[in-house]
Design an enzyme around this catalytic site. Structure first.
Site, PDB file in Angstrom:
ATOM      1  N   SER A 283      44.515  42.467 105.446  1.00 23.93           N
ATOM      2  CA  SER A 283      45.412  43.258 106.292  1.00 23.93           C
ATOM      3  C   SER A 283      45.696  42.507 107.590  1.00 23.93           C
ATOM      4  O   SER A 283      46.122  41.350 107.557  1.00 23.93           O
ATOM      5  CB  SER A 283      44.797  44.637 106.553  1.00 23.93           C
ATOM      6  OG  SER A 283      45.743  45.522 107.087  1.00 23.93           O
ATOM      7  N   ASP A 399      48.382  47.118 101.263  1.00 27.22           N
ATOM      8  CA  ASP A 399      47.353  46.724 102.232  1.00 27.22           C
ATOM      9  C   ASP A 399      46.029  46.310 101.578  1.00 27.22           C
ATOM     10  O   ASP A 399      45.450  47.045 100.782  1.00 27.22           O
ATOM     11  CB  ASP A 399      47.106  47.920 103.161  1.00 27.22           C
ATOM     12  CG  ASP A 399      46.426  47.532 104.451  1.00 27.22           C
ATOM     13  OD1 ASP A 399      45.725  46.507 104.468  1.00 27.22           O
ATOM     14  OD2 ASP A 399      46.600  48.257 105.442  1.00 27.22           O
TER      15      ASP A 399
END
Length: 513
Positions: A283, A399
């Site tokens: 991320s 993500d």
């Protein structure tokens, strides 16, 4: 597919397809509910366990010694050494375990001896990792070398500088001795042609160190995962650190705008002269990991990150109208990252990089190590609900924090010896914070959910980390970059506090900033 999952586990990498199929056929499945006792301290060890799904806790006298997640092994030492269990194993939630019994192992080893070799090597690595903080790990015993005499002389010098002991060099054709005094490294030179002696050397070698392109017969006789190739631009120094068990990997966690603190951590590691041999990020950590891996100087990293942060202000969002899978398309973000890296790919990086994302179709971890850097980073940054999923190699990705916010397991799987992690994810609860009296906005709700998942997933990764650096930073929301300078300074402070007593080997020189 179970065979693919087993191949992803370091314990079984390098096995032939036939060996993997035999292993799959011998596994039994156990399912446990929260709080179930899988085994207790003192029980007779008759099986090893692979955590397929869920999390288990290793406890002794009520104290949690380790938290193990999917892909972890437990119980193998007691099984192979016929020793009693040294701790309790408790299910922390719903857990699925794959079980390999002693009787199954004995039958497998008779028909598939290669499995025994792989298990023995992994046990050795795990024992070294367990004792790393108590004693300096010994170097690999035997290394086979293929390359020019000049390269060999340079390698010998580097090994002596790093270990304080000159390696023993065996000329081509000379057999490997059965014993070597002390912890000295043996470098056996491979001959130009395949011989009986060369086959013996390859069988004995933990690594094959190739400073020029190896012939096909070397590749066939040795596992790819243990070949160190320096004929393709990889620095000799990096390969030498690997064979002397001094390779260092850096993990940068997820955490939204808090990941700015990773800039300060990376800077302090560089200033301390610590060479990073592999990077991974999830991320928000992925973009900083990529910047470090690309060799972008520290001050320029800050400039680039400010430009990217500016795009995450509400006025710069490329909204979906109407919103479908996400509030934002994320195309502007991807293009800004591409400009930051001048369109570079993973092949252009100075340091090997692994970027973690999540497959939206299967919910599984995806480790990206090829292609355009911007696409990998954009995929890993794809907070569900905030951004559209991003397509990489035909897969819709979101993500990386959803499956692995602190991907230490990725570096362990790459054979890295010392794993350093900078962690700002999984914000701990503040007991003094007031309780929510009304439902927060949708973005705040999504980010709270991600943080909760991060906190739980990190538990299974922390046992894989050797040196943990934890900057103390907090934000009101994930896109709040108003405190960048303070976060960088906090990353530097946290790193300076940990580095001196960490035992991370330094190369004695800092990089330019």
């Amino acid at each position: 597919m179970l065979e693919e999952r087993l191949r992803a586990v370091p314990f079984f990498r390098g096995l032939s397809a036939q060996d993997v199929r035999a292993l799959v056929a011998s596994l039994a499945v156990e399912r446990h509910s929260p709080g179930d006792v899988v085994f207790r301290e003192g029980d007779i060890a008759d099986a090893l366990y692979l955590v397929e799904t869920g999390v288990v806790e290793v406890r002794r006298s009520g104290e949690i010694l380790a938290v193990l997640g999917a892909g972890s092994f437990v119980g193998e030492l007691g099984l192979l050494l016929e020793a009693p269990r040294s701790a309790d194993l408790i299910a922390d939630g719903d857990v699925t375990l794959l079980v390999l019994t002693r009787a199954s192992v004995e039958r497998l080893l008779e028909r598939h001896p290669a499995i025994g070799v792989v298990i023995s090597r992994e046990l050795s690595r795990r024992l070294v990792a367990t004792s790393r903080h108590a004693v300096a790990p010994p170097p690999a015993r035997v290394i086979a070398h293929w390359g020019d005499p000049g390269d060999l002389a340079e390698i010998v010098t580097m090994v002596e500088q790093q270990t304080g002991s000159a390696p023993i060099v065996l000329p081509a054709g000379e057999p490997v001795p059965a014993t070597v005094g002390g912890d000295r490294l043996v470098i056996a030179v491979l001959p130009a042609q395949r011989t009986r002696e060369s086959r013996a050397v390859l069988r004995a070698a933990e690594f094959v160190f190739c400073s020029r392109r190896p012939p096909e017969w070397i590749g066939r006789r040795h596992r790819d995962g243990e070949m160190l190739r320096c004929d393709n631009g990889v620095p000799l120094e990096r390969a030498v650190r690997r064979i002397t068990r001094r390779s260092v990997g850096l993990v940068l966690s997820s955490g939204g705008s808090k990941t700015v603190a990773h800039l300060g951590v990376a800077f302090e590691l560089e200033q301390a002269g610590i060479a990073i041999d592999a990077m991974t990020g999830s991320s928000g950590g992925s973009i900083i990991a990529a910047a470090v891996a690309a060799g972008i100087p520290h001050k320029q990293r800050i400039v680039h990150l400010r430009e990217v942060a500016d795009l995450l202000g509400v006025r710069r969002w490329d909204f979906n109208v109407p919103p479908r899978t996400g509030l934002m398309k994320g195309r502007r973000l991807r293009d800004a990252v591409d400009r930051m890296f001048d369109g570079r790919t993973f092949d252009d990086l100075e340091i090997p990089l692994s970027v973690v994302a999540t497959d939206l179709s299967t919910g599984r971890e995806v480790v990206i190590e090829s292609g355009r850097i911007a696409d990998a980073v954009r995929a890993s940054l794809g907070i569900p609900g905030a951004f559209d999923p991003w397509k990489v190699d035909g897969r819709l990705l979101i993500d990386g924090a959803i499956v692995n916010p602190l991907p230490a397991s990725v570096l362990r799987g790459r054979g890295i010896d010392i794993v350093v992690a900078s962690m700002v994810a999984g914000k701990r609860d503040d007991p003094s914070a007031p309780a929510l009296v009304k439902a927060p906005p949708i973005m705040s709700t999504i980010l709270r959910m991600v943080n909760m998942m991060e906190r739980e997933l990190i538990k299974s990764q922390l046992p894989l980390v050797d040196v943990l650096i934890r900057p103390e930073v907090a934000t009101s929301y994930s896109f709040d970059f108003s405190s960048m300078d303070a976060f960088i300074a906090e990353g530097q402070r946290a790193a300076r506090e940990v580095i001196p007593g960490s035992g991370i080997p330094s190369m004695g020189r800092s990089r330019a900033i």
